[in-house]
Design a protein around this motif. Structure first.
Motif, PDB file in Angstrom:
ATOM      1  N   GLY A 210      26.697  86.401  22.288  1.00 31.65           N
ATOM      2  CA  GLY A 210      26.590  85.372  23.318  1.00 31.65           C
ATOM      3  C   GLY A 210      25.746  85.821  24.493  1.00 31.65           C
ATOM      4  N   LYS A 211      25.919  87.070  24.914  1.00 31.10           N
ATOM      5  CA  LYS A 211      25.133  87.610  26.035  1.00 31.10           C
ATOM      6  C   LYS A 211      23.650  87.646  25.690  1.00 31.10           C
ATOM      7  CE  LYS A 211      28.433  88.757  28.930  1.00 31.10           C
ATOM      8  NZ  LYS A 211      28.577  88.101  30.201  1.00 31.10           N
ATOM      9  N   VAL A 212      23.341  88.005  24.451  1.00 28.01           N
ATOM     10  CA  VAL A 212      21.943  88.053  24.009  1.00 28.01           C
ATOM     11  C   VAL A 212      21.355  86.647  24.003  1.00 28.01           C
ATOM     12  CG1 VAL A 212      20.435  88.548  22.042  1.00 28.01           C
ATOM     13  CG2 VAL A 212      22.228  90.168  22.675  1.00 28.01           C
ATOM     14  N   LEU A 213      22.100  85.691  23.463  1.00 31.10           N
ATOM     15  CA  LEU A 213      21.592  84.324  23.366  1.00 31.10           C
ATOM     16  C   LEU A 213      21.419  83.670  24.730  1.00 31.10           C
ATOM     17  CD1 LEU A 213      23.490  82.927  20.260  1.00 31.10           C
ATOM     18  CD2 LEU A 213      21.137  83.679  20.412  1.00 31.10           C
ATOM     19  N   GLU A 214      22.248  84.035  25.701  1.00 30.16           N
ATOM     20  CA  GLU A 214      22.130  83.463  27.045  1.00 30.16           C
ATOM     21  C   GLU A 214      20.762  83.739  27.655  1.00 30.16           C
ATOM     22  OE1 GLU A 214      25.362  85.004  29.339  1.00 30.16           O
ATOM     23  OE2 GLU A 214      26.804  83.613  28.460  1.00 30.16           O
ATOM     24  N   LYS A 215      20.137  84.837  27.249  1.00 28.42           N
ATOM     25  CA  LYS A 215      18.839  85.219  27.802  1.00 28.42           C
ATOM     26  C   LYS A 215      17.675  84.501  27.118  1.00 28.42           C
ATOM     27  CE  LYS A 215      20.621  89.703  29.121  1.00 28.42           C
ATOM     28  NZ  LYS A 215      20.561  91.147  28.923  1.00 28.42           N
ATOM     29  N   CYS A 216      17.957  83.816  26.011  1.00 35.37           N
ATOM     30  CA  CYS A 216      16.905  83.130  25.255  1.00 35.37           C
ATOM     31  C   CYS A 216      16.450  81.861  25.969  1.00 35.37           C
ATOM     32  CB  CYS A 216      17.421  82.736  23.870  1.00 35.37           C
ATOM     33  SG  CYS A 216      17.685  84.116  22.759  1.00 35.37           S
TER      34      CYS A 216
ATOM     35  N   GLU B 272      16.259  76.970  19.932  1.00 37.32           N
ATOM     36  CA  GLU B 272      15.994  75.944  18.926  1.00 37.32           C
ATOM     37  C   GLU B 272      15.624  76.566  17.584  1.00 37.32           C
ATOM     38  OE1 GLU B 272      13.511  72.735  20.219  1.00 37.32           O
ATOM     39  OE2 GLU B 272      14.607  72.577  22.113  1.00 37.32           O
ATOM     40  N   GLY B 273      15.057  77.773  17.600  1.00 35.34           N
ATOM     41  CA  GLY B 273      14.763  78.481  16.360  1.00 35.34           C
ATOM     42  C   GLY B 273      16.019  78.784  15.560  1.00 35.34           C
ATOM     43  N   TYR B 274      17.131  78.937  16.258  1.00 38.85           N
ATOM     44  CA  TYR B 274      18.411  79.191  15.591  1.00 38.85           C
ATOM     45  C   TYR B 274      18.909  77.946  14.852  1.00 38.85           C
ATOM     46  CZ  TYR B 274      19.221  83.676  17.898  1.00 38.85           C
ATOM     47  OH  TYR B 274      19.140  84.982  18.299  1.00 38.85           O
ATOM     48  N   LEU B 275      18.430  76.792  15.251  1.00 42.74           N
ATOM     49  CA  LEU B 275      18.926  75.540  14.686  1.00 42.74           C
ATOM     50  C   LEU B 275      18.113  75.041  13.497  1.00 42.74           C
ATOM     51  CD1 LEU B 275      19.753  73.610  17.973  1.00 42.74           C
ATOM     52  CD2 LEU B 275      21.139  75.279  16.742  1.00 42.74           C
ATOM     53  N   LYS B 276      17.043  75.725  13.172  1.00 48.80           N
ATOM     54  CA  LYS B 276      16.212  75.307  12.048  1.00 48.80           C
ATOM     55  C   LYS B 276      16.914  75.614  10.729  1.00 48.80           C
ATOM     56  CE  LYS B 276      11.866  75.696  14.450  1.00 48.80           C
ATOM     57  NZ  LYS B 276      10.612  76.408  14.585  1.00 48.80           N
ATOM     58  N   GLU B 277      16.878  74.653   9.817  1.00 51.04           N
ATOM     59  CA  GLU B 277      17.479  74.875   8.511  1.00 51.04           C
ATOM     60  C   GLU B 277      16.755  76.017   7.809  1.00 51.04           C
ATOM     61  OE1 GLU B 277      18.849  71.630   6.086  1.00 51.04           O
ATOM     62  OE2 GLU B 277      18.324  70.246   7.705  1.00 51.04           O
TER      63      GLU B 277
ATOM     64  N   MET C 295      26.621  79.033  18.502  1.00 50.56           N
ATOM     65  CA  MET C 295      26.456  79.451  19.903  1.00 50.56           C
ATOM     66  C   MET C 295      25.179  78.879  20.505  1.00 50.56           C
ATOM     67  SD  MET C 295      27.512  83.418  20.113  1.00 50.56           S
ATOM     68  CE  MET C 295      29.075  84.007  19.555  1.00 50.56           C
ATOM     69  N   ALA C 296      24.097  78.922  19.753  1.00 50.99           N
ATOM     70  CA  ALA C 296      22.819  78.393  20.248  1.00 50.99           C
ATOM     71  C   ALA C 296      22.935  76.900  20.519  1.00 50.99           C
ATOM     72  CB  ALA C 296      21.710  78.667  19.234  1.00 50.99           C
ATOM     73  N   PHE C 297      23.582  76.183  19.614  1.00 47.44           N
ATOM     74  CA  PHE C 297      23.802  74.743  19.799  1.00 47.44           C
ATOM     75  C   PHE C 297      24.577  74.478  21.085  1.00 47.44           C
ATOM     76  CE2 PHE C 297      26.853  71.246  19.132  1.00 47.44           C
ATOM     77  CZ  PHE C 297      25.965  70.190  19.132  1.00 47.44           C
ATOM     78  N   GLU C 298      25.676  75.205  21.278  1.00 44.54           N
ATOM     79  CA  GLU C 298      26.506  75.002  22.464  1.00 44.54           C
ATOM     80  C   GLU C 298      25.757  75.329  23.744  1.00 44.54           C
ATOM     81  OE1 GLU C 298      29.981  77.355  21.656  1.00 44.54           O
ATOM     82  OE2 GLU C 298      30.709  75.939  20.140  1.00 44.54           O
ATOM     83  N   MET C 299      24.931  76.368  23.724  1.00 45.38           N
ATOM     84  CA  MET C 299      24.153  76.735  24.911  1.00 45.38           C
ATOM     85  C   MET C 299      23.124  75.661  25.249  1.00 45.38           C
ATOM     86  SD  MET C 299      23.621  80.793  24.617  1.00 45.38           S
ATOM     87  CE  MET C 299      25.045  81.855  24.542  1.00 45.38           C
ATOM     88  N   LEU C 300      22.467  75.142  24.222  1.00 42.89           N
ATOM     89  CA  LEU C 300      21.490  74.073  24.468  1.00 42.89           C
ATOM     90  C   LEU C 300      22.182  72.818  25.004  1.00 42.89           C
ATOM     91  CD1 LEU C 300      19.140  74.558  21.409  1.00 42.89           C
ATOM     92  CD2 LEU C 300      18.497  74.740  23.817  1.00 42.89           C
ATOM     93  N   GLU C 301      23.355  72.508  24.479  1.00 44.78           N
ATOM     94  CA  GLU C 301      24.108  71.358  24.992  1.00 44.78           C
ATOM     95  C   GLU C 301      24.453  71.545  26.466  1.00 44.78           C
ATOM     96  OE1 GLU C 301      26.814  68.657  22.102  1.00 44.78           O
ATOM     97  OE2 GLU C 301      27.619  70.615  22.606  1.00 44.78           O
ATOM     98  N   ARG C 302      24.903  72.752  26.826  1.00 47.80           N
ATOM     99  CA  ARG C 302      25.231  73.031  28.236  1.00 47.80           C
ATOM    100  C   ARG C 302      23.998  72.918  29.124  1.00 47.80           C
ATOM    101  NH1 ARG C 302      28.732  77.037  26.011  1.00 47.80           N
ATOM    102  NH2 ARG C 302      27.173  78.647  26.292  1.00 47.80           N
TER     103      ARG C 302
ATOM    104  N   LEU D 236      24.039  66.234  12.242  1.00 49.36           N
ATOM    105  CA  LEU D 236      24.560  66.308  10.882  1.00 49.36           C
ATOM    106  C   LEU D 236      24.423  67.732  10.338  1.00 49.36           C
ATOM    107  CD1 LEU D 236      25.750  64.869   8.424  1.00 49.36           C
ATOM    108  CD2 LEU D 236      23.435  64.278   7.749  1.00 49.36           C
ATOM    109  N   TYR D 237      23.283  68.347  10.565  1.00 46.40           N
ATOM    110  CA  TYR D 237      23.074  69.734  10.139  1.00 46.40           C
ATOM    111  C   TYR D 237      24.083  70.665  10.810  1.00 46.40           C
ATOM    112  CZ  TYR D 237      21.080  74.416  10.141  1.00 46.40           C
ATOM    113  OH  TYR D 237      20.909  75.774  10.050  1.00 46.40           O
ATOM    114  N   LEU D 238      24.286  70.477  12.099  1.00 45.67           N
ATOM    115  CA  LEU D 238      25.211  71.338  12.823  1.00 45.67           C
ATOM    116  C   LEU D 238      26.651  71.106  12.381  1.00 45.67           C
ATOM    117  CD1 LEU D 238      23.436  71.121  16.245  1.00 45.67           C
ATOM    118  CD2 LEU D 238      23.560  73.108  14.748  1.00 45.67           C
TER     119      LEU D 238
END
Length: 75
Positions: A14-20, A26-31, A42-49, A60-62
């Motif tokens: 989570g700490k690493v992703l917060e710095k992204c 969005e790269g984390y969300l690619k199929e 985690m990436a999805f939740e951070m982008l939502e926040r 649907l993918y998530l």
């Protein structure tokens, strides 16, 4: 893996992703990405926040990712 180790790894990840940047997250969300389902969630939740609004297709993918996580947590 023990509960503590799993929790600790999640905190570190989570700490690493917060710095992204949003673009990096969005790269984390690619199929077909190489990231763990936990990292995708985690990436999805951070982008939502950060105010990101997702398309129905992406949601649907998530949802599939969350389903996978749930299946993995059931003994």
């Amino acid at each position: 893996m023990g509960i503590f180790a799993h929790f600790f790894m999640g905190m570190v990840q989570g700490k690493v992703l917060e710095k992204c940047t949003d673009s990096e997250l969005e790269g984390y969300l690619k199929e077909g990405n190489r990231f763990t389902p936990e990292a995708v969630q985690m990436a999805f939740e951070m982008l939502e926040r950060r105010g990101r609004i997702f398309s129905e297709e992406r949601l649907l993918y998530l949802k599939k990712v969350r389903s996978f996580l749930f299946q993995q947590s059931v003994p």
